[in-house]
Design a protein around this motif. Structure first.
Motif, short mmCIF file in Angstrom:
data_model
loop_
_atom_site.label_atom_id
_atom_site.label_comp_id
_atom_site.label_asym_id
_atom_site.label_seq_id
_atom_site.Cartn_x
_atom_site.Cartn_y
_atom_site.Cartn_z
N VAL A 124 9.39 -27.54 -108.63
CA VAL A 124 10.77 -27.36 -108.20
C VAL A 124 11.09 -28.41 -107.13
O VAL A 124 10.35 -28.54 -106.16
N GLU A 125 12.16 -29.15 -107.34
CA GLU A 125 12.60 -30.15 -106.37
C GLU A 125 14.00 -29.77 -105.91
O GLU A 125 14.91 -29.71 -106.72
N GLY A 126 14.15 -29.50 -104.63
CA GLY A 126 15.46 -29.11 -104.11
C GLY A 126 15.55 -27.60 -103.94
O GLY A 126 14.55 -26.91 -103.86
N GLN A 127 16.76 -27.12 -103.91
CA GLN A 127 17.02 -25.71 -103.62
C GLN A 127 17.18 -24.89 -104.90
O GLN A 127 17.82 -25.33 -105.84
N LEU A 128 16.62 -23.68 -104.89
CA LEU A 128 16.82 -22.74 -105.98
C LEU A 128 17.93 -21.79 -105.53
O LEU A 128 17.72 -20.92 -104.68
N VAL A 129 19.14 -22.00 -106.08
CA VAL A 129 20.32 -21.27 -105.62
C VAL A 129 21.15 -20.80 -106.81
O VAL A 129 20.82 -21.06 -107.96
N VAL A 130 22.26 -20.15 -106.51
CA VAL A 130 23.11 -19.53 -107.51
C VAL A 130 23.55 -20.51 -108.61
O VAL A 130 23.65 -20.12 -109.77
N THR A 131 23.76 -21.75 -108.27
CA THR A 131 24.30 -22.70 -109.25
C THR A 131 23.27 -23.18 -110.26
O THR A 131 23.64 -23.72 -111.31
N ASN A 132 21.97 -23.01 -109.98
CA ASN A 132 20.97 -23.52 -110.91
C ASN A 132 19.94 -22.49 -111.35
O ASN A 132 19.09 -22.79 -112.16
N GLY A 148 12.73 -26.47 -100.13
CA GLY A 148 12.73 -25.86 -98.81
C GLY A 148 13.65 -24.66 -98.69
O GLY A 148 13.74 -24.06 -97.63
N TYR A 149 14.32 -24.29 -99.79
CA TYR A 149 15.30 -23.22 -99.66
C TYR A 149 15.47 -22.47 -100.98
O TYR A 149 15.57 -23.09 -102.04
N ILE A 150 15.48 -21.14 -100.88
CA ILE A 150 15.78 -20.27 -102.01
C ILE A 150 16.78 -19.24 -101.50
O ILE A 150 16.51 -18.56 -100.51
N ASP A 151 17.94 -19.12 -102.16
CA ASP A 151 18.91 -18.11 -101.72
C ASP A 151 18.61 -16.78 -102.42
O ASP A 151 17.67 -16.66 -103.21
N SER A 152 19.41 -15.76 -102.11
CA SER A 152 19.15 -14.42 -102.66
C SER A 152 19.23 -14.40 -104.18
O SER A 152 18.47 -13.68 -104.84
N SER A 153 20.12 -15.20 -104.77
CA SER A 153 20.19 -15.22 -106.23
C SER A 153 18.97 -15.91 -106.82
O SER A 153 18.50 -15.54 -107.90
N ASP A 160 8.70 -21.43 -93.75
CA ASP A 160 9.92 -20.62 -93.85
C ASP A 160 9.98 -19.83 -95.15
O ASP A 160 10.35 -18.65 -95.15
N LEU A 161 9.64 -20.48 -96.25
CA LEU A 161 9.66 -19.76 -97.53
C LEU A 161 8.59 -18.67 -97.58
O LEU A 161 8.84 -17.57 -98.08
N ARG A 162 7.42 -18.96 -97.06
CA ARG A 162 6.36 -17.94 -97.03
C ARG A 162 6.82 -16.73 -96.20
O ARG A 162 6.64 -15.59 -96.61
N ARG A 163 7.45 -17.00 -95.07
CA ARG A 163 7.95 -15.91 -94.23
C ARG A 163 9.02 -15.11 -94.97
O ARG A 163 9.05 -13.88 -94.88
N LEU A 164 9.89 -15.80 -95.71
CA LEU A 164 10.91 -15.12 -96.50
C LEU A 164 10.27 -14.15 -97.50
O LEU A 164 10.70 -13.00 -97.62
N VAL A 175 2.84 -21.12 -113.09
CA VAL A 175 2.60 -21.52 -111.70
C VAL A 175 3.81 -22.33 -111.25
O VAL A 175 4.09 -23.39 -111.80
N ILE A 176 4.54 -21.80 -110.28
CA ILE A 176 5.74 -22.46 -109.77
C ILE A 176 5.41 -23.09 -108.42
O ILE A 176 5.03 -22.39 -107.48
N ASP A 177 5.55 -24.40 -108.34
CA ASP A 177 5.19 -25.16 -107.15
C ASP A 177 6.46 -25.53 -106.37
O ASP A 177 7.31 -26.26 -106.86
N PHE A 178 6.54 -25.01 -105.14
CA PHE A 178 7.70 -25.24 -104.28
C PHE A 178 7.44 -26.30 -103.20
O PHE A 178 8.14 -26.34 -102.20
N THR A 179 6.44 -27.16 -103.42
CA THR A 179 6.11 -28.18 -102.43
C THR A 179 7.32 -29.05 -102.09
O THR A 179 7.50 -29.44 -100.93
#
Length: 110
Positions: free
Chosen positions: A16-24, A51-56, A83-87, A44-48
């Motif tokens: 995953v490159e960038g933000q995982l949000v409502v639009t994608n 830096g951001y995932i919203d509620s959707s 931050d993501l781990r804490r989320l 296996v989803i790699d979030f390296t």
């Protein structure tokens, strides 16, 4: 956001490159489900590079996890920044998703 899928036998790697949000989130989820229908069981989803995932985005991951489990597989997450781990810990989603520091750790957990 963009994402790259790489499937080897029943293992699907998702970068995953960038933000995982409502639009994608829908495109992301559907691309993975298409591979699960073709035989991927370990996702296996790699979030390296993210830096951001919203509620959707979180909702899409939860839904995706259920569908993959129903197909006899599992979803593993790796490369989460602090931050993501804490989320995931605050939302208790770390109990649903195995979290790994590295891709190698996620793959060796087979």
């Amino acid at each position: 956001m963009s994402f790259v899928l790489d499937r080897r036998d029943d293992v699907l790697m998702v970068d995953v490159e960038g933000q995982l949000v409502v639009t994608n989130r829908q495109d992301f989820k559907q691309a993975i489900l298409d591979e699960v229908e073709l035989g991927a069981r370990t996702v296996v989803i790699d979030f390296t590079q993210s830096g951001y995932i919203d509620s959707s985005g979180l909702g899409a991951l939860v839904s995706l996890s259920k569908r993959v489990r129903d197909a006899g597989g599992d979803v593993r997450l790796t490369g989460l920044n602090e931050d993501l781990r804490r989320l995931f810990e605050l939302t208790r989603l770390d109990q649903l998703f195995p979290l790994y520091a590295t891709r190698a750790d996620a793959l060796s957990a087979r």
